[in-house]
Design a protein around this motif. Structure first.
Motif, short mmCIF file in Angstrom:
data_model
loop_
_atom_site.label_atom_id
_atom_site.label_comp_id
_atom_site.label_asym_id
_atom_site.label_seq_id
_atom_site.Cartn_x
_atom_site.Cartn_y
_atom_site.Cartn_z
N PHE A 117 102.67 -25.50 -40.14
CA PHE A 117 102.07 -26.24 -41.47
C PHE A 117 102.58 -27.73 -41.61
CE2 PHE A 117 102.22 -21.67 -42.51
CZ PHE A 117 101.11 -21.34 -43.24
N TYR A 145 105.07 -25.43 -50.32
CA TYR A 145 104.15 -26.28 -51.16
C TYR A 145 104.54 -25.82 -52.59
CZ TYR A 145 101.86 -26.80 -47.01
OH TYR A 145 101.32 -27.28 -45.74
N LEU A 166 95.72 -23.69 -47.87
CA LEU A 166 96.74 -23.91 -46.61
C LEU A 166 95.92 -24.33 -45.29
CD1 LEU A 166 98.87 -20.70 -47.39
CD2 LEU A 166 99.35 -23.32 -48.05
#
Length: 286
Positions: free
Chosen positions: A105, A110, A127
């Motif tokens: 990621f 987040y 995502l």
């Protein structure tokens, strides 16, 4: 010549190459082979019982498809005649992928804010994980981990294919103000082992002014004498608003033509959005 070699091949592995053909015989036939410069491959010459020469390609440094997917080499065959004659052939080595890279990621964590009145189906966050492998080794599948509560999974829907998290049920700030979930991303391949990478998603619920103030009369003198002194407490009440911040702040008043006023109770400091108030007589005669 085309060779497909796995990037997991061990150092020292041998790969046979096609022999060069020379119609001449004796010293005028093929005597040696040379390989163009390469940090990954070397050449090993073998001699057959009939004196013929053939070459094997030897892996001397581990391959990494993500760094270099194709290696272009040149094999040169040299005869023993005078003058020397040579022939060349191109060797194209295609490095085959193995699932040696976990998905990744952009962030490990987040944090996103969502209004409590967000309609069902609203997008919370999308995502985006990437995998340096290729083919089925880079196929991404998103899923909740076992550390994500059932309540959170029921509140938010996670699309396993595109990583979208959407509102699944109506959100109420007064119930839960913070949802925390762990998303596991799997790189699904055809092998026995899949690589995964977790990331953390925190959803903060923002309050909406969706609750009206509630007034509770805790004490009331329905009758007071007309000569009651000014400042006599007539009623004790509490005002509560379940919202937070400015949405939970209340302003209380009585009509100006009535001989009463409001003031905070001596021990009625505001707590948990509840305001304790006294209704008292004003300078106007009762």
């Amino acid at each position: 010549m085309h060779l497909d070699i796995s990037e997991s091949s061990p150092i020292g592995e041998r790969f046979s190459l096609n022999n060069a053909a020379d119609p001449d015989v004796g010293t005028n036939s093929v005597k040696n082979y040379h390989l163009s410069s390469s940090e990954h491959f070397a050449l090993e010459i073998q001699t057959g019982r009939d004196g013929s020469k053939f070459a094997d390609l030897i892996l001397k440094k581990a391959l990494d498809r993500e760094q270099q997917p194709v290696h272009n080499l040149t094999l040169t065959a040299v005869d023993g005649g005078v003058p020397t004659r040579t022939g060349t052939a191109s060797i194209i080595v295609r490095v085959l992928d193995v699932n040696d890279n976990a998905p990744s990621f952009e962030k490990d964590r987040y944090v996103v804010d969502v209004m409590e009145n967000s309609p069902i189906g609203s997008l919370v966050i999308k995502l985006n994980a990437t995998d340096l492998d290729e083919g089925s080794n880079s196929d991404i599948v998103y899923s909740y981990s076992l550390y994500t509560s059932e309540r959170t999974q029921n509140m938010f829907n996670l699309n396993p294919e595109n990583g979208e998290i959407r509102v699944k049920e109506m959100i109420n700030y007064e119930d839960i103000k913070l949802y925390e979930m762990e998303i596991i991303v799997l790189a699904a391949d055809k092998g026995a082992v899949s690589l995964s990478t977790p990331c953390n998603v925190v959803v903060r619920v923002e309050d909406v002014n969706d609750n009206q103030p509630e007034i509770e009369i805790t004490s009331l003198s329905s009758r007071i004498p007309e000569d009651a002194p000014l400042g006599t407490v007539v009623a004790l009440m509490g005002v509560t608003d379940l919202d937070s911040g400015v949405n939970g702040q209340v302003v209380c008043s009585v009509p100006g033509h009535l001989p009463f006023d409001l003031k905070p109770s001596p021990d009625g400091h505001q707590k948990n959005n509840t305001k304790q108030l006294d209704m008292i007589s004003t300078p106007s005669q009762v």
